[in-house]
Design an enzyme around this catalytic site. Structure first.
Site, mmCIF file in Angstrom:
data_model
loop_
_atom_site.group_PDB
_atom_site.id
_atom_site.type_symbol
_atom_site.label_atom_id
_atom_site.label_comp_id
_atom_site.label_asym_id
_atom_site.label_seq_id
_atom_site.Cartn_x
_atom_site.Cartn_y
_atom_site.Cartn_z
ATOM 1 C CG ASN A 1 86.803 -21.435 93.342
ATOM 2 O OD1 ASN A 1 86.680 -22.657 93.197
ATOM 3 N ND2 ASN A 1 87.911 -20.892 93.806
ATOM 4 C CG HIS B 1 92.508 -17.662 97.497
ATOM 5 N ND1 HIS B 1 91.339 -17.765 98.215
ATOM 6 C CD2 HIS B 1 92.157 -17.838 96.195
ATOM 7 C CE1 HIS B 1 90.327 -17.983 97.380
ATOM 8 N NE2 HIS B 1 90.796 -18.026 96.152
#
Length: 495
Positions: A318, A349
């Site tokens: 990521n 998140h």
């Protein structure tokens, strides 16, 4: 999931059409912005129904905040609003409608849009308010020196190439792509010249797209055939915990978490391929003259699977999110930047408790890994044979630590996560604490500055990694600013 795959495949075809028939040499930036935005909103509407309105509302209100607040403080207000709006939507989806499920998970695209909103707000603040000498080299090259129009803003946030799965890109890179200046700028920098007024044929992305689609196919095949047979939940099965030995349990932990990764490989690599198919993502040429289409790539699979340190794993996983966390939080934090950055990552998140357990564990693992590396690695790098053994041991330790850390991220809830950790007697938590008590966490390293040495291992990108990324011009009409940015980027390229 079917909607997502269908929409991404449609986006891939649309990207090829966009590059072929709406190339910057054939049509105006206005038309390219309009088409990219409308296609993006259509895909969002197809995938998420009227939940897609959240994308427009979040972007629209953020733009209004930017206009009315002014460049001095808008980055703070945009950051609070965008992250707060995302959090409210996540709470609503998780705790009111659909706990533990992913149907109509409209918060996924909102996570990318939140990154874009906050990144651009900070870049405008840097470019239009802060003094040039107060900026870091990467901030200086990313700084945006004029306010974008509403169309440019919506196009950046909601274009069809990145609305479903990203990845994040800088505003300058996107605008330069839309206006068709990316290849010319890359050529002018490599030659050390400022004149970009010449005709060149854009490099073809076909080979890069084909390679990435092959990776997507293999990842999807692995996910559909292997992943289902190795569920992460089996790690907390009562019979398995009671009968399996410790080596067997840790081996299954590793293979079950490894089997959970291909779905991310598929989604992120397909998103990268879509951008490349549209002509976005060109990063110049390597030393052998081969085109590089990794400007906005989000992962490096080989480095992930064979990483020998926590840092190496997280530096290649990521990637764009790690850069976002570094740019909007770590570099600007006034105290405890590592802890603040982990907290922001957890909030971004989502609201599942497992996310917070993972990131709290990640703080311990990060600090312990850094302490071990700083204190003992230099004893094992002199002899190639010894270093090979060291690399094998650290690979095994890294894979075990990563798997142990991310189990709550997959299980989501507190009870099964604590069941797993208690079945392991919190062994790696305790080991990390002991490491921090035994080994000093050096604040300086030989040959490096203090700030660089305390940077978190998972987000610590080498400065040249940020600079070598193709951070392009703003669309300002000020010729002096353009020359200044050419000089900045050419120096970065030489580094």
């Amino acid at each position: 999931q079917v909607n997502f795959v269908v929409c991404q495949l449609f986006a891939l075809l649309a990207a090829i059409w966009f590059r072929t028939y709406l190339h910057s040499s054939k049509t105006s930036p206005f038309i390219r912005h309009v088409v990219a935005t409308l296609l993006g909103l259509y895909l969002a509407l197809f995938c998420f129904g009227w939940y897609a309105l959240h994308f427009v509302i979040q972007s629209g209100i953020s733009y209004y905040i930017m206009i009315i607040i002014g460049v001095e403080n808008m980055h703070k207000y945009c950051f609070v609003f965008a992250l707060g709006y995302l959090t409210v939507c996540q709470i609503t989806r998780v705790y009111i409608f659909d706990y533990g499920q992913y149907s109509a998970d409209f918060s996924g695209p909102m996570m990318i849009i939140t990154q874009k909103i906050t990144s651009l707000a900070f870049e405008i603040h840097d470019g239009m308010f802060r003094k040039n000498e107060d900026l870091t080299p990467s901030q200086r090259c990313l700084a945006v020196r004029r306010m974008p129009s509403l169309l440019e803003y919506l196009s950046y946030n909601c274009n069809f190439m990145g609305i479903l799965a990203g990845p994040l890109c800088s505003y300058k890179d996107y605008i330069t792509f839309i206006e068709g200046r990316s290849y010319q700028l890359q050529q002018s920098e490599a030659n050390g010249k400022e004149d970009t007024k010449y005709e060149q044929t854009d490099p073809s992305p076909n080979v890069a797209v084909a390679q990435k689609l092959l990776i997507c196919g293999l990842s999807l095949l692995f996910h559909m055939t292997i992943t289902k047979t190795l569920p992460v939940e089996y790690n907390i099965d009562d019979n398995f915990r009671a009968t399996a030995s410790w080596p067997v349990r840790f081996f299954y932990l590793y293979v079950s978490l490894m089997a959970a990764r291909p779905k991310y490989y598929f989604a992120w690599t397909l998103a990268d391929a879509i951008n490349n198919a549209a002509g976005f993502g060109f990063r110049g040429y390597d030393k052998n003259g081969v085109t590089r289409w990794d400007l906005i790539s989000n992962l490096r699979i080989q480095q992930i699977e064979f990483s020998t340190s926590f840092k190496m794993f997280l530096d290649n996983w990521n990637i764009q999110t790690a850069l976002w966390l570094k740019r909007v939080c770590y570099e600007r934090a006034t105290f405890s930047p590592t802890i603040q950055t982990f907290i922001l990552s957890a909030i971004w998140h989502g609201v599942y408790p497992g996310y917070y357990l993972t990131f709290l564990t990640g703080v311990l693992m990060t600090l312990a890994a850094r302490a071990i590396r700083n204190n003992i690695r230099h004893y094992f790098v002199e002899s190639p044979a010894v270093k090979l053994c060291y690399d094998i041991v650290t690979w095994m330790a890294t894979q075990a630590a990563i798997s142990y850390t991310v189990v709550p991220f997959v299980l989501l809830s507190v009870k099964p996560s604590l069941t797993f950790y208690s079945s392991c007697y919190f062994c790696l938590h305790i080991a990390s604490i002991l490491v921090l008590l035994v080994f000093p966490l050096k604040r300086t390293q030989r040959g490096s500055k203090n700030h660089e040495s305390v940077q978190p291992v998972w987000s610590r990108k080498l400065e040249e990694e940020s600079l070598l990324q193709k951070n392009n011009y703003s669309t300002t009409n000020n010729s002096f600013s353009q020359k200044q940015e050419i000089t900045c980027r050419y120096q970065a390229l030489k580094q």
